[in-house]
Design a protein around this motif. Structure first.
Motif, PDB file in Angstrom:
ATOM      1  N   LYS A   4       8.827 -54.287  37.389  1.00  0.00           N
ATOM      2  CA  LYS A   4      10.116 -54.415  38.086  1.00  0.00           C
ATOM      3  C   LYS A   4      10.918 -55.586  37.504  1.00  0.00           C
ATOM      4  O   LYS A   4      12.116 -55.458  37.217  1.00  0.00           O
ATOM      5  CB  LYS A   4       9.861 -54.638  39.586  1.00  0.00           C
ATOM      6  N   LEU A   5      10.249 -56.711  37.308  1.00  0.00           N
ATOM      7  CA  LEU A   5      10.944 -57.874  36.740  1.00  0.00           C
ATOM      8  C   LEU A   5      11.326 -57.622  35.278  1.00  0.00           C
ATOM      9  O   LEU A   5      12.387 -58.047  34.823  1.00  0.00           O
ATOM     10  CB  LEU A   5      10.053 -59.118  36.851  1.00  0.00           C
ATOM     11  N   THR A   6      10.453 -56.914  34.557  1.00  0.00           N
ATOM     12  CA  THR A   6      10.761 -56.600  33.154  1.00  0.00           C
ATOM     13  C   THR A   6      12.007 -55.725  33.067  1.00  0.00           C
ATOM     14  O   THR A   6      12.875 -55.929  32.204  1.00  0.00           O
ATOM     15  CB  THR A   6       9.561 -55.865  32.507  1.00  0.00           C
ATOM     16  N   ARG A   7      12.112 -54.775  33.969  1.00  0.00           N
ATOM     17  CA  ARG A   7      13.293 -53.900  33.993  1.00  0.00           C
ATOM     18  C   ARG A   7      14.562 -54.728  34.239  1.00  0.00           C
ATOM     19  O   ARG A   7      15.584 -54.496  33.620  1.00  0.00           O
ATOM     20  CB  ARG A   7      13.162 -52.849  35.101  1.00  0.00           C
ATOM     21  N   GLU A   8      14.450 -55.689  35.175  1.00  0.00           N
ATOM     22  CA  GLU A   8      15.624 -56.508  35.508  1.00  0.00           C
ATOM     23  C   GLU A   8      16.035 -57.394  34.329  1.00  0.00           C
ATOM     24  O   GLU A   8      17.212 -57.473  33.985  1.00  0.00           O
ATOM     25  CB  GLU A   8      15.334 -57.368  36.736  1.00  0.00           C
ATOM     26  N   VAL A   9      15.052 -58.048  33.713  1.00  0.00           N
ATOM     27  CA  VAL A   9      15.375 -59.000  32.644  1.00  0.00           C
ATOM     28  C   VAL A   9      15.876 -58.270  31.397  1.00  0.00           C
ATOM     29  O   VAL A   9      16.844 -58.684  30.765  1.00  0.00           O
ATOM     30  CB  VAL A   9      14.148 -59.883  32.316  1.00  0.00           C
ATOM     31  N   PHE A  10      15.224 -57.145  31.052  1.00  0.00           N
ATOM     32  CA  PHE A  10      15.575 -56.438  29.811  1.00  0.00           C
ATOM     33  C   PHE A  10      16.510 -55.246  30.035  1.00  0.00           C
ATOM     34  O   PHE A  10      16.796 -54.505  29.106  1.00  0.00           O
ATOM     35  CB  PHE A  10      14.293 -55.967  29.098  1.00  0.00           C
ATOM     36  N   LYS A  11      16.969 -55.098  31.301  1.00  0.00           N
ATOM     37  CA  LYS A  11      17.915 -54.008  31.637  1.00  0.00           C
ATOM     38  C   LYS A  11      17.369 -52.639  31.203  1.00  0.00           C
ATOM     39  O   LYS A  11      18.019 -51.894  30.449  1.00  0.00           O
ATOM     40  CB  LYS A  11      19.284 -54.239  30.959  1.00  0.00           C
ATOM     41  N   ILE A  12      16.190 -52.326  31.697  1.00  0.00           N
ATOM     42  CA  ILE A  12      15.528 -51.060  31.352  1.00  0.00           C
ATOM     43  C   ILE A  12      15.730 -50.078  32.501  1.00  0.00           C
ATOM     44  O   ILE A  12      15.496 -50.427  33.672  1.00  0.00           O
ATOM     45  CB  ILE A  12      14.016 -51.300  31.110  1.00  0.00           C
ATOM     46  N   SER A  13      16.157 -48.856  32.180  1.00  0.00           N
ATOM     47  CA  SER A  13      16.408 -47.883  33.256  1.00  0.00           C
ATOM     48  C   SER A  13      15.156 -47.059  33.588  1.00  0.00           C
ATOM     49  O   SER A  13      15.025 -46.522  34.687  1.00  0.00           O
ATOM     50  CB  SER A  13      17.552 -46.940  32.871  1.00  0.00           C
ATOM     51  N   GLU A  14      14.247 -46.952  32.662  1.00  0.00           N
ATOM     52  CA  GLU A  14      12.985 -46.213  32.872  1.00  0.00           C
ATOM     53  C   GLU A  14      12.293 -46.700  34.151  1.00  0.00           C
ATOM     54  O   GLU A  14      12.226 -47.897  34.414  1.00  0.00           O
ATOM     55  CB  GLU A  14      12.097 -46.446  31.638  1.00  0.00           C
ATOM     56  N   MET A  15      11.766 -45.773  34.941  1.00  0.00           N
ATOM     57  CA  MET A  15      11.173 -46.151  36.227  1.00  0.00           C
ATOM     58  C   MET A  15       9.643 -46.217  36.187  1.00  0.00           C
ATOM     59  O   MET A  15       9.025 -46.872  37.021  1.00  0.00           O
ATOM     60  CB  MET A  15      11.576 -45.133  37.314  1.00  0.00           C
ATOM     61  N   ARG A  74      11.998 -63.046  26.912  1.00  0.00           N
ATOM     62  CA  ARG A  74      10.553 -63.085  27.194  1.00  0.00           C
ATOM     63  C   ARG A  74      10.205 -64.343  27.999  1.00  0.00           C
ATOM     64  O   ARG A  74       9.461 -64.283  28.975  1.00  0.00           O
ATOM     65  CB  ARG A  74       9.783 -63.060  25.869  1.00  0.00           C
ATOM     66  N   VAL A  75      10.780 -65.476  27.597  1.00  0.00           N
ATOM     67  CA  VAL A  75      10.521 -66.735  28.324  1.00  0.00           C
ATOM     68  C   VAL A  75      11.046 -66.627  29.750  1.00  0.00           C
ATOM     69  O   VAL A  75      10.380 -67.038  30.711  1.00  0.00           O
ATOM     70  CB  VAL A  75      11.149 -67.932  27.568  1.00  0.00           C
ATOM     71  N   GLU A  76      12.247 -66.058  29.904  1.00  0.00           N
ATOM     72  CA  GLU A  76      12.815 -65.891  31.253  1.00  0.00           C
ATOM     73  C   GLU A  76      11.914 -65.001  32.108  1.00  0.00           C
ATOM     74  O   GLU A  76      11.656 -65.285  33.282  1.00  0.00           O
ATOM     75  CB  GLU A  76      14.212 -65.266  31.153  1.00  0.00           C
ATOM     76  N   LEU A  77      11.420 -63.915  31.497  1.00  0.00           N
ATOM     77  CA  LEU A  77      10.543 -62.995  32.230  1.00  0.00           C
ATOM     78  C   LEU A  77       9.271 -63.718  32.694  1.00  0.00           C
ATOM     79  O   LEU A  77       8.869 -63.598  33.865  1.00  0.00           O
ATOM     80  CB  LEU A  77      10.173 -61.801  31.338  1.00  0.00           C
ATOM     81  N   ILE A  78       8.673 -64.471  31.798  1.00  0.00           N
ATOM     82  CA  ILE A  78       7.417 -65.162  32.155  1.00  0.00           C
ATOM     83  C   ILE A  78       7.675 -66.168  33.272  1.00  0.00           C
ATOM     84  O   ILE A  78       6.881 -66.294  34.210  1.00  0.00           O
ATOM     85  CB  ILE A  78       6.787 -65.809  30.903  1.00  0.00           C
ATOM     86  N   LYS A  79       8.817 -66.864  33.201  1.00  0.00           N
ATOM     87  CA  LYS A  79       9.159 -67.818  34.272  1.00  0.00           C
ATOM     88  C   LYS A  79       9.291 -67.099  35.609  1.00  0.00           C
ATOM     89  O   LYS A  79       8.787 -67.555  36.636  1.00  0.00           O
ATOM     90  CB  LYS A  79      10.486 -68.516  33.941  1.00  0.00           C
ATOM     91  N   ARG A  80       9.985 -65.965  35.586  1.00  0.00           N
ATOM     92  CA  ARG A  80      10.186 -65.229  36.846  1.00  0.00           C
ATOM     93  C   ARG A  80       8.861 -64.688  37.379  1.00  0.00           C
ATOM     94  O   ARG A  80       8.613 -64.715  38.580  1.00  0.00           O
ATOM     95  CB  ARG A  80      11.197 -64.095  36.644  1.00  0.00           C
ATOM     96  N   ILE A  81       8.019 -64.184  36.493  1.00  0.00           N
ATOM     97  CA  ILE A  81       6.719 -63.671  36.947  1.00  0.00           C
ATOM     98  C   ILE A  81       5.907 -64.803  37.581  1.00  0.00           C
ATOM     99  O   ILE A  81       5.303 -64.630  38.647  1.00  0.00           O
ATOM    100  CB  ILE A  81       5.936 -63.045  35.766  1.00  0.00           C
ATOM    101  N   THR A  82       5.928 -65.969  36.925  1.00  0.00           N
ATOM    102  CA  THR A  82       5.153 -67.101  37.437  1.00  0.00           C
ATOM    103  C   THR A  82       5.582 -67.462  38.858  1.00  0.00           C
ATOM    104  O   THR A  82       4.759 -67.775  39.717  1.00  0.00           O
ATOM    105  CB  THR A  82       5.318 -68.320  36.498  1.00  0.00           C
ATOM    106  N   VAL A  83       6.896 -67.388  39.110  1.00  0.00           N
ATOM    107  CA  VAL A  83       7.411 -67.767  40.435  1.00  0.00           C
ATOM    108  C   VAL A  83       7.259 -66.627  41.447  1.00  0.00           C
ATOM    109  O   VAL A  83       6.907 -66.846  42.606  1.00  0.00           O
ATOM    110  CB  VAL A  83       8.903 -68.181  40.313  1.00  0.00           C
ATOM    111  N   GLU A  84       7.480 -65.391  41.005  1.00  0.00           N
ATOM    112  CA  GLU A  84       7.631 -64.295  41.968  1.00  0.00           C
ATOM    113  C   GLU A  84       6.387 -63.417  42.160  1.00  0.00           C
ATOM    114  O   GLU A  84       6.307 -62.670  43.126  1.00  0.00           O
ATOM    115  CB  GLU A  84       8.818 -63.404  41.549  1.00  0.00           C
ATOM    116  N   VAL A  85       5.444 -63.484  41.234  1.00  0.00           N
ATOM    117  CA  VAL A  85       4.251 -62.620  41.351  1.00  0.00           C
ATOM    118  C   VAL A  85       3.002 -63.490  41.237  1.00  0.00           C
ATOM    119  O   VAL A  85       2.877 -64.272  40.294  1.00  0.00           O
ATOM    120  CB  VAL A  85       4.218 -61.543  40.233  1.00  0.00           C
TER     121      VAL A  85
END
Lengths: 257, 132
Positions: free
Chosen positions: A32-43, A68-79
């Motif tokens: 879910k976070l990867t989709r948000e950060v990389f703007k992926i429409s695939e579900m 990638r760095v932004e994604l890892i930061k968000r994962i660390t905080v949110e998951v």
């Protein structure tokens, strides 16, 4: 748990999750976070991760790294990845480490698109990490051949380290000999490769047609020697036994009055 | 409170202390460091806190500063809390606001103290130093 894992005779083993619900939750939260950060429409997480490289075709290496760095930061905080992975492999990890368990605080997520020229170089984690830790390597897609990682068992690691000791300046000989002795296990989603931190390991350039997405998380017993890592900084407590609490309360009463 | 024993330079320690203070909703109003003969027991800090008006909390750069003696310096932790101050550790991102917080974290603190003091840790350091 298999005898092979419980003895860790080779220093590593591939084990299925004890509880897939937690692993599925980790994968879907991260996707879910990867989709948000990389703007992926695939579900779908499996095909979305496997085809991840198609969504970054227009990115420069710098842009890809920033996201990638932004994604890892968000994962660390949110998951709470280390807790979810622990819950997924709880029986296995507890049998290996005992009832008092620390888990790595941060999340190591690896996105390895096909042809990415920056795989993980040959190395081992201990030293300087504790040799009493384990690494739980969790693919979020099916990993095989060069989409997987390579690892040397205990005997092969020792053989290669002896070679390096004799020829410390000849990295090429060490690397090529190590890769000849390495295993490249196929690890499907739903399983983990668990290994002793003293094993040599790394990855090759991903030559398959799919992206590798994987997590690596370290766990150790609360009381085992910590190596050079500050264990209060690097780890967080996951499980503290009643015996450890009773022991600490006795110390408090007897030694710290 | 910065740690004068570490190789981590003071500006880097100040940065970490600021980040932790802001995270806890506060700001740094003074910095201090112990005289090097006092690292083990840190007798300066409590006196300094008591004579500085308006201070509510103290942030140490690292929990390690309570591990330089033969025993974990629980005495100072307890005195800081009982004197009404919040106690924080920047590098480990830990906060203690009550005696119960100390009790709850005690197994982890003791394990850290023992793990770090074990010879194994020094062996690693010597091993790595020998390689460079």
């Amino acid at each position: 748990m298999s005898d092979k894992l419980s003895s860790l005779a080779e220093g590593f083993a591939i084990v299925p999750a004890d509880n897939m619900d937690h692993l599925d939750r980790a994968r879907s939260d991260i996707f879910k976070l990867t989709r948000e950060v990389f703007k992926i429409s695939e579900m779908n997480p499996a095909s979305g991760f496997n085809n991840f490289h198609r969504h970054i075709e227009s990115c420069t290496p710098g842009q890809f790294n920033s996201m990638r760095v932004e994604l890892i930061k968000r994962i660390t905080v949110e998951v709470d990845v280390s807790k979810l992975v622990f819950d997924a492999f709880e029986e296995t990890i507890t049998k290996l480490l005992g009832p008092d368990i620390l888990a790595q605080r941060g999340c190591n997520l690896v996105l390895q698109p096909p042809g990415d020229p920056n795989p993980s170089e040959l190395h081992r984690d201990a030293p300087a990490n504790s040799p009493y830790e384990i690494v739980v390597w969790v693919p979020l897609v099916d990993c095989y051949k060069s989409k997987s990682m390579y690892i040397l068992d205990v005997n092969a690691t020792n053989t290669c380290l002896e070679l390096l000791e004799k020829n410390p300046s000849d990295w090429d000989a060490f690397e090529s000999h190590s890769k000849r002795l390495a295993h490249t296990p196929s690890v499907p989603y739903g399983s983990a490769l668990i290994f002793f931190t003293g094993l040599l390991h790394g990855s090759e350039i991903n030559q398959e047609a799919e992206t590798r997405v994987s997590l690596n998380i370290r766990y150790k017993n609360l009381f085992s020697p910590s190596g050079l890592k500050n264990q209060l900084q690097f780890f967080k407590p996951l499980k503290i036994s009643n015996l450890a609490r009773l022991g600490a309360s006795l110390e408090l009463r007897e030694h710290f009055r | 409170m910065i740690d004068g024993r570490l190789t981590s330079p003071q500006p880097e320690q100040h940065e970490f202390l600021q980040i932790k203070a802001r995270k806890e909703g506060g700001e740094i109003v003074f910095y201090g460091a112990e005289e090097y003969r006092c690292f083990r027991d840190q007798p300066f800090v409590l006196n300094k806190l008591r004579r500085t008006p308006g201070v509510t909390d103290v942030v140490f750069f690292t929990f390690e500063q309570f591990c330089y003696g033969d025993k974990l310096n629980l005495k100072l932790m307890k005195e800081i809390i009982l004197s009404g101050y919040g106690l924080h550790f920047a590098r480990e991102d830990l906060s203690l606001n009550s005696l119960q917080d100390i009790v709850d974290n005690l197994p982890v603190f003791l394990a850290y103290f023992y793990a770090c003091k074990q010879k194994n840790s020094h062996t690693h350091r010597e091993l790595l130093q020998g390689l460079v």
